[in-house]
Design a protein around this motif. Sequence first.
Motif, PDB file in Angstrom:
ATOM      1  N   THR A  66       0.874  -1.169   0.000  1.00 48.58           N
ATOM      2  CA  THR A  66       0.000   0.000   0.000  1.00 48.58           C
ATOM      3  C   THR A  66       0.910   1.218   0.000  1.00 48.58           C
ATOM      4  OG1 THR A  66      -1.675  -1.179   1.274  1.00 48.58           O
ATOM      5  CG2 THR A  66      -1.838   1.225   1.224  1.00 48.58           C
ATOM      6  N   THR A 100      -4.281   6.532  -1.117  1.00 47.69           N
ATOM      7  CA  THR A 100      -3.396   5.366  -1.176  1.00 47.69           C
ATOM      8  C   THR A 100      -3.800   4.479  -2.344  1.00 47.69           C
ATOM      9  OG1 THR A 100      -4.799   4.073   0.314  1.00 47.69           O
ATOM     10  CG2 THR A 100      -3.014   5.360   1.324  1.00 47.69           C
ATOM     11  N   LYS A 102      -3.091   0.268  -3.771  1.00 42.60           N
ATOM     12  CA  LYS A 102      -2.595  -1.044  -3.373  1.00 42.60           C
ATOM     13  C   LYS A 102      -2.224  -1.846  -4.606  1.00 42.60           C
ATOM     14  CE  LYS A 102      -5.203  -1.374   0.857  1.00 42.60           C
ATOM     15  NZ  LYS A 102      -5.482  -2.279   1.920  1.00 42.60           N
TER      16      LYS A 102
END
Length: 175
Positions: A66, A100, A102
Amino acid sequence: PGDDAIKSYFAENLAGYTIPERRTLRFGILNSDNVTANLVPTPEEISARFEQNKAQYAARETRSVTSFTVPTEEGAKAIAAQIRAGKSLDQAARDANFNTSKVTDVDQEQYAASASFAAAQSVFAAGEGEIAEPAQGTLGWIVARVDSVTSIPERTLAEVSEEIGNALAIEKRAV
């Protein structure tokens, strides 16, 4: 009789001098069930293919990560310090107005292609659950957490010979 008489007689009796066109077609159905060629790969062919693709069967490691990108090195290091002090990565990103992203089960080469070589080195130097040292990416400095590490052991010729044999048999049928 002259040429004109022969031509007119021929034209009048054309049906007696011609027959319908005939063609003969023969079909042969070829598929993997009725081809008699040797489609079973030899041990030498399997071994050669294994050597050719040895890197594919080598031990490797994948990671799920992440991360988010910060425009400056100082900002990235400050946010990484906050996270190491106990703040969650998601909260630190939200507080700094970043989103964020991932990635799951990528090897170092794949991560380098999407982020940067420096970021991949940093992420693959960190352990599971750790914050990687911020590294410069293509759009800024990357702050990343290693969510999981998956070690994939090396596979031997004995372990992959059936898989390689099946692939070679399919290739032979296609030819």
